[in-house]
Design a protein around this motif. Structure first.
Motif, PDB file in Angstrom:
ATOM      1  N   GLY A  94       0.797  -1.224   0.000  1.00 46.61           N
ATOM      2  CA  GLY A  94       0.000   0.000   0.000  1.00 46.61           C
ATOM      3  C   GLY A  94       0.829   1.273   0.000  1.00 46.61           C
ATOM      4  N   ASN A  95       2.157   1.144  -0.159  1.00 47.74           N
ATOM      5  CA  ASN A  95       3.033   2.314  -0.182  1.00 47.74           C
ATOM      6  C   ASN A  95       3.284   2.770  -1.620  1.00 47.74           C
ATOM      7  N   PRO A  96       3.561   4.054  -1.806  1.00 46.32           N
ATOM      8  CA  PRO A  96       3.778   4.547  -3.177  1.00 46.32           C
ATOM      9  C   PRO A  96       5.224   4.365  -3.639  1.00 46.32           C
ATOM     10  N   ILE A  97       5.398   4.248  -4.939  1.00 48.16           N
ATOM     11  CA  ILE A  97       6.692   4.441  -5.577  1.00 48.16           C
ATOM     12  C   ILE A  97       6.558   5.711  -6.414  1.00 48.16           C
ATOM     13  N   GLU A  98       7.673   6.255  -6.881  1.00 50.54           N
ATOM     14  CA  GLU A  98       7.633   7.541  -7.565  1.00 50.54           C
ATOM     15  C   GLU A  98       8.025   7.419  -9.036  1.00 50.54           C
ATOM     16  N   LEU A  99       7.329   8.183  -9.853  1.00 45.09           N
ATOM     17  CA  LEU A  99       7.677   8.314 -11.265  1.00 45.09           C
ATOM     18  C   LEU A  99       8.087   9.764 -11.499  1.00 45.09           C
ATOM     19  N   ASP A 100       9.369   9.956 -11.749  1.00 42.81           N
ATOM     20  CA  ASP A 100       9.928  11.292 -11.984  1.00 42.81           C
ATOM     21  C   ASP A 100       9.891  11.573 -13.488  1.00 42.81           C
ATOM     22  N   THR A 101       9.141  12.581 -13.906  1.00 42.92           N
ATOM     23  CA  THR A 101       9.005  12.904 -15.331  1.00 42.92           C
ATOM     24  C   THR A 101       9.667  14.239 -15.636  1.00 42.92           C
ATOM     25  N   GLU A 102      10.304  14.306 -16.803  1.00 45.18           N
ATOM     26  CA  GLU A 102      10.958  15.537 -17.260  1.00 45.18           C
ATOM     27  C   GLU A 102      10.724  15.666 -18.762  1.00 45.18           C
ATOM     28  N   ILE A 103      10.045  16.724 -19.151  1.00 46.14           N
ATOM     29  CA  ILE A 103       9.799  16.981 -20.574  1.00 46.14           C
ATOM     30  C   ILE A 103      10.764  18.071 -21.040  1.00 46.14           C
ATOM     31  N   ILE A 104      11.542  17.771 -22.069  1.00 46.05           N
ATOM     32  CA  ILE A 104      12.495  18.725 -22.626  1.00 46.05           C
ATOM     33  C   ILE A 104      12.040  19.090 -24.038  1.00 46.05           C
ATOM     34  N   TYR A 105      12.005  20.390 -24.337  1.00 43.00           N
ATOM     35  CA  TYR A 105      11.503  20.835 -25.639  1.00 43.00           C
ATOM     36  C   TYR A 105      12.135  22.182 -25.993  1.00 43.00           C
ATOM     37  N   GLU A 106      11.924  22.626 -27.235  1.00 40.16           N
ATOM     38  CA  GLU A 106      12.512  23.867 -27.729  1.00 40.16           C
ATOM     39  C   GLU A 106      11.428  24.797 -28.249  1.00 40.16           C
ATOM     40  N   ASN A 107      11.695  26.115 -28.139  1.00 40.94           N
ATOM     41  CA  ASN A 107      10.795  27.059 -28.789  1.00 40.94           C
ATOM     42  C   ASN A 107      11.257  27.275 -30.228  1.00 40.94           C
ATOM     43  N   ILE A 108      10.591  28.144 -30.950  1.00 35.18           N
ATOM     44  CA  ILE A 108      10.891  28.336 -32.376  1.00 35.18           C
ATOM     45  C   ILE A 108      12.274  28.944 -32.585  1.00 35.18           C
ATOM     46  N   GLU A 109      12.834  29.578 -31.541  1.00 36.92           N
ATOM     47  CA  GLU A 109      14.167  30.172 -31.633  1.00 36.92           C
ATOM     48  C   GLU A 109      15.266  29.184 -31.255  1.00 36.92           C
ATOM     49  N   GLY A 110      14.889  27.949 -30.877  1.00 39.99           N
ATOM     50  CA  GLY A 110      15.881  26.944 -30.510  1.00 39.99           C
ATOM     51  C   GLY A 110      16.281  26.958 -29.048  1.00 39.99           C
ATOM     52  N   VAL A 111      15.630  27.776 -28.228  1.00 44.21           N
ATOM     53  CA  VAL A 111      15.920  27.801 -26.794  1.00 44.21           C
ATOM     54  C   VAL A 111      15.222  26.612 -26.122  1.00 44.21           C
ATOM     55  N   LYS A 112      15.968  25.871 -25.296  1.00 44.63           N
ATOM     56  CA  LYS A 112      15.420  24.675 -24.660  1.00 44.63           C
ATOM     57  C   LYS A 112      14.765  25.005 -23.320  1.00 44.63           C
ATOM     58  N   TRP A 113      13.628  24.350 -23.067  1.00 43.80           N
ATOM     59  CA  TRP A 113      12.902  24.511 -21.815  1.00 43.80           C
ATOM     60  C   TRP A 113      12.601  23.136 -21.217  1.00 43.80           C
ATOM     61  N   THR A 114      12.361  23.105 -19.930  1.00 43.74           N
ATOM     62  CA  THR A 114      12.084  21.849 -19.229  1.00 43.74           C
ATOM     63  C   THR A 114      10.905  22.033 -18.276  1.00 43.74           C
TER      64      THR A 114
END
Length: 260
Positions: A186-206
């Motif tokens: 009955g205990n939780p485990i964790e799912l760590d998610t990270e989305i990495i993407y770029e804007n139209i100028e090529g700058v990366k965001w997370t």
């Protein structure tokens, strides 16, 4: 409102520069008149030469400040360009629900394993387009981590659009025993998610977040216990190849959005 201080500084500089064209010649004439009245002609010429040399020094200082001004303009243009690139900021979020996360296809013999399947809905919350979208995720509990394969969205999200990324990863060995032990208790485990993407100028965001995964129903916990134990109950619990759904809940305080 932000432009007002800049305009004020510019107007002040123009006024001072124009005033210098009037004040400096006037002061020079006044000093020459006051001093030359009490001096001989050759001494007066020497005094005027001294004023000229002093003026040459100010000319060098003026050149220095002109160079600094040009440097300041270059820095301002660079900062403005960089600010414009970063102002185009998409904002993606990954969403999970009980219908999109399950454990299935256990192998109770040899190197025991069970398969985690997840469908993450990736949605853009703003009108800025997001390109080259990659999902990185980790299953973890008490220092034990399982890096899941990186997954990619096949197309960019133009404006407020959404897409789906699928995960299909076996959990084996020590991860199998540890994670299933927690879930059946009955205990939780964790799912760590990270989305990495770029804007139209090529700058990366997370955008990142952590989900706590739990197995909420007794029948599903019994099914996972049967997969762990490899006993006569296994065939009964897992006949017709059922799946065990997991319930995800975002962990408080883990949402983050930043430039990569």
């Amino acid at each position: 409102m932000k432009k007002l201080p800049t305009i004020s500084v510019l107007l002040t500089a123009i006024i001072l520069w124009c005033a210098a064209l009037i004040i400096v010649p006037s002061m020079t004439q006044l000093l020459t008149k006051l001093n030359c009245e009490s001096l001989k002609e050759d001494q007066c010429q020497q005094f005027i030469s001294t004023l000229g040399s002093t003026g040459d020094i100010f000319g060098a200082v003026t050149s220095l400040f002109s160079g600094l001004a040009l440097f300041a303009v270059a820095i301002t243009l660079w900062a403005d360009s960089n600010s414009r690139r970063e102002s185009r900021r998409p904002f993606l979020m990954a969403e999970l629900n009980s219908d999109s996360l399950e454990l299935s296809s256990p192998i109770p013999t040899g190197e025991k394993s069970i398969t985690l399947k997840a469908n993450l809905s990736i949605s853009n919350q703003v009108d800025e387009a997001a390109f080259n979208i990659t999902l990185k995720s980790i299953l973890k509990h008490q220092g034990l981590k399982l890096q899941l394969p990186h997954a990619h969205l096949a197309f960019p999200l133009m404006g407020k659009a959404s897409g789906e990324i699928k995960l299909d990863c076996p959990i084996t060995g020590g991860h199998f025993n540890n994670f299933l032990s927690q879930l059946t208790s009955g205990n939780p485990i964790e799912l760590d998610t990270e989305i990495i993407y770029e804007n139209i100028e090529g700058v990366k965001w997370t955008t990142s977040a952590i989900y706590e995964l739990t197995c909420t129903h007794t029948i599903h916990r019994n099914r996972l216990n049967a997969a762990r134990g490899n006993n006569e109950d296994f065939a009964k619990q897992w006949e017709n190849d059922p799946a065990v759904p997991l319930s995800p809940a975002p962990k408080s305080g883990t949402w983050k959005h930043s430039k990569s």
